[in-house]
Design a protein around this motif. Structure first.
Motif, PDB file in Angstrom:
ATOM      1  N   GLN A  42       0.665  -1.129  -0.326  1.00 47.07           N
ATOM      2  CA  GLN A  42       0.133  -0.219   0.355  1.00 47.07           C
ATOM      3  C   GLN A  42       0.697   1.310  -0.026  1.00 47.07           C
ATOM      4  OE1 GLN A  42      -4.121  -0.225   1.301  1.00 47.07           O
ATOM      5  NE2 GLN A  42      -2.912   0.059   3.206  1.00 47.07           N
ATOM      6  N   SER A  83       1.661   4.838   1.529  1.00 46.83           N
ATOM      7  CA  SER A  83       1.802   5.247   2.327  1.00 46.83           C
ATOM      8  C   SER A  83       0.658   6.728   2.739  1.00 46.83           C
ATOM      9  CB  SER A  83       3.068   5.235   3.358  1.00 46.83           C
ATOM     10  OG  SER A  83       3.666   6.793   2.951  1.00 46.83           O
ATOM     11  N   LYS A  84       0.830   6.818   3.872  1.00 46.92           N
ATOM     12  CA  LYS A  84      -0.517   8.307   4.088  1.00 46.92           C
ATOM     13  C   LYS A  84       0.471   9.374   3.735  1.00 46.92           C
ATOM     14  CE  LYS A  84      -3.675   6.240   7.717  1.00 46.92           C
ATOM     15  NZ  LYS A  84      -4.546   6.539   8.964  1.00 46.92           N
ATOM     16  N   ASP A 120       0.257  10.509   0.335  1.00 43.59           N
ATOM     17  CA  ASP A 120      -1.638  10.652   0.095  1.00 43.59           C
ATOM     18  C   ASP A 120      -1.083  12.138   0.939  1.00 43.59           C
ATOM     19  OD1 ASP A 120      -4.273  11.824   0.858  1.00 43.59           O
ATOM     20  OD2 ASP A 120      -5.041  10.600   2.645  1.00 43.59           O
ATOM     21  N   TYR A 121      -0.574  13.056   1.561  1.00 44.36           N
ATOM     22  CA  TYR A 121      -0.392  14.535   2.541  1.00 44.36           C
ATOM     23  C   TYR A 121      -0.132  14.921   0.858  1.00 44.36           C
ATOM     24  CZ  TYR A 121      -2.155  11.685   6.825  1.00 44.36           C
ATOM     25  OH  TYR A 121      -3.330  11.115   7.398  1.00 44.36           O
ATOM     26  N   GLU A 134      -5.361   4.900  -1.122  1.00 39.20           N
ATOM     27  CA  GLU A 134      -6.972   5.328  -0.131  1.00 39.20           C
ATOM     28  C   GLU A 134      -6.682   6.683   0.612  1.00 39.20           C
ATOM     29  OE1 GLU A 134     -10.231   3.363   1.037  1.00 39.20           O
ATOM     30  OE2 GLU A 134      -8.900   2.028   0.935  1.00 39.20           O
ATOM     31  N   CYS A 135      -7.582   7.626  -0.276  1.00 41.08           N
ATOM     32  CA  CYS A 135      -7.243   9.178   1.097  1.00 41.08           C
ATOM     33  C   CYS A 135      -7.650   9.140   2.506  1.00 41.08           C
ATOM     34  CB  CYS A 135      -8.156  10.628   0.279  1.00 41.08           C
ATOM     35  SG  CYS A 135      -7.378  10.680  -1.154  1.00 41.08           S
ATOM     36  N   SER A 136      -6.637   9.466   3.333  1.00 42.88           N
ATOM     37  CA  SER A 136      -7.453   9.051   4.822  1.00 42.88           C
ATOM     38  C   SER A 136      -7.835   9.874   5.241  1.00 42.88           C
ATOM     39  CB  SER A 136      -5.652   8.546   5.314  1.00 42.88           C
ATOM     40  OG  SER A 136      -4.813  10.014   5.010  1.00 42.88           O
ATOM     41  N   ASN A 137      -8.001  10.662   5.204  1.00 42.21           N
ATOM     42  CA  ASN A 137      -8.688  12.340   5.450  1.00 42.21           C
ATOM     43  C   ASN A 137      -9.815  12.793   4.689  1.00 42.21           C
ATOM     44  OD1 ASN A 137     -10.020  14.450   7.106  1.00 42.21           O
ATOM     45  ND2 ASN A 137      -8.109  15.072   7.391  1.00 42.21           N
ATOM     46  N   SER A 138     -11.109  11.875   4.838  1.00 35.72           N
ATOM     47  CA  SER A 138     -11.643  11.995   3.365  1.00 35.72           C
ATOM     48  C   SER A 138     -12.574  13.414   3.512  1.00 35.72           C
ATOM     49  CB  SER A 138     -12.998  11.130   2.889  1.00 35.72           C
ATOM     50  OG  SER A 138     -11.317  10.108   2.961  1.00 35.72           O
TER      51      SER A 138
END
Lengths: 159, 159
Positions: A2, A4-5, A8-9, B91-95
């Motif tokens: 996956q 990592s977050k 995403d950020y 996957e976006c963590s903070n939707s």
DNA sequence: TTATTATGGACATAACGGATCTATAATTAA
DNA sequence: TTAATTATAGATCCGTTATGTCCATAATAA
């Protein structure tokens, strides 16, 4: 397997910077507010992006971050490599096992050179990775900005 | 963003099974010897593969593992999904963040339906994942076996 | 029945991701 | 020059996951 977050950020942060005016720095406070991530954590991510020349950082009053180059020159691949690292996605761990050598030696035998080629399984996986990289290289921050604006005008027309 | 060692082992193990005769079980001892991995650890991996119908297992004397279906019907994707799981790669963590919604709402506005679409960043990443999956689906254990035999005959011809 | 082999659960350990805090350095405004 | 602001780097912490072992149990064939 996956992302990592942090990735995403980073992506969201860069799109945010892309939206803001040229020559206008965005502070970590503003950024962390927009993304809903703590300042301290986001700082780490921004620092990485700076070290790799993706963004520029200006300390002091009215300081902050801005894109270091045009948004169309910042690809998803660039960003992901900074955050996730540049190791290969797949690597055979036991390169001296009977099974691995069986799938490697044949390759060496084909070419007369003693050059060390990967095993057949690695080759398939590397191929997959190259496909992925190619796709990610073809999409940039500008891709998102364009798409975002397109939606906006659509919206306006309807009204 | 790396494939786990388990995936490596699983792939090698399945190629090994593919090489062996039909209707001939390969024991965990033999398998672990060929791969250079401990029996106890490899057992875990083989169990997973069995639960997902990739291999058949026979306990008792002369028992062991064999492929549950023809090698050309076992894709890299099948194997990876068993070992790595089936979650999305991104996957976006903070939707609920401002930034995320900015890239999502526009989408919702375009279609009149209240259907929840992903944000633009997710869309790009999902696209990347689909490409990867497509590639991995197109390569099977049989791909490796064929390639391996091709090399062999090449080799023989040269001699 | 007995030897063999796979299975499942419990457990141990190390590495990594995610996250926070603090002290420090750099910059600008006053 | 001083003060306020802002980024940077280091230390640290916690929880989860990957990796791996061990043992008791179940299933199977000879």
């Amino acid at each position: 397997m996956q992302f990592s977050k942090s990735t995403d950020y980073a992506l969201h942060a860069l799109v945010h910077l892309g939206h803001s005016e040229r020559r206008h720095n965005v502070g970590i406070k503003q950024l962390s507010g927009a993304l809903g991530v703590s300042e301290s954590y986001l700082s780490k991510i921004m620092s990485k992006l700076r070290q790799d020349g993706i963004v520029r950082a200006v300390p002091g009053v009215n300081g902050g971050y801005e894109l270091a180059r045009p948004a169309e020159q910042i690809s998803f691949l660039d960003i992901i490599e900074v955050i996730e690292g540049r190791q290969r996605m797949f690597e055979c761990s036991n390169s001296s096992s009977q099974q691995h050598l069986l799938l490697t030696e044949a390759e060496i035998a084909e070419q007369e050179s003693p050059k060390r080629e990967g095993c057949l399984i690695e080759k398939v996986m590397d191929g997959a990775e190259q496909h992925l990289r190619q796709y990610l290289k073809g999409h940039t921050i500008q891709t998102i900005l364009d798409e975002s604006r397109k939606r906006c005008t659509h919206d306006t027309n309807k009204k």
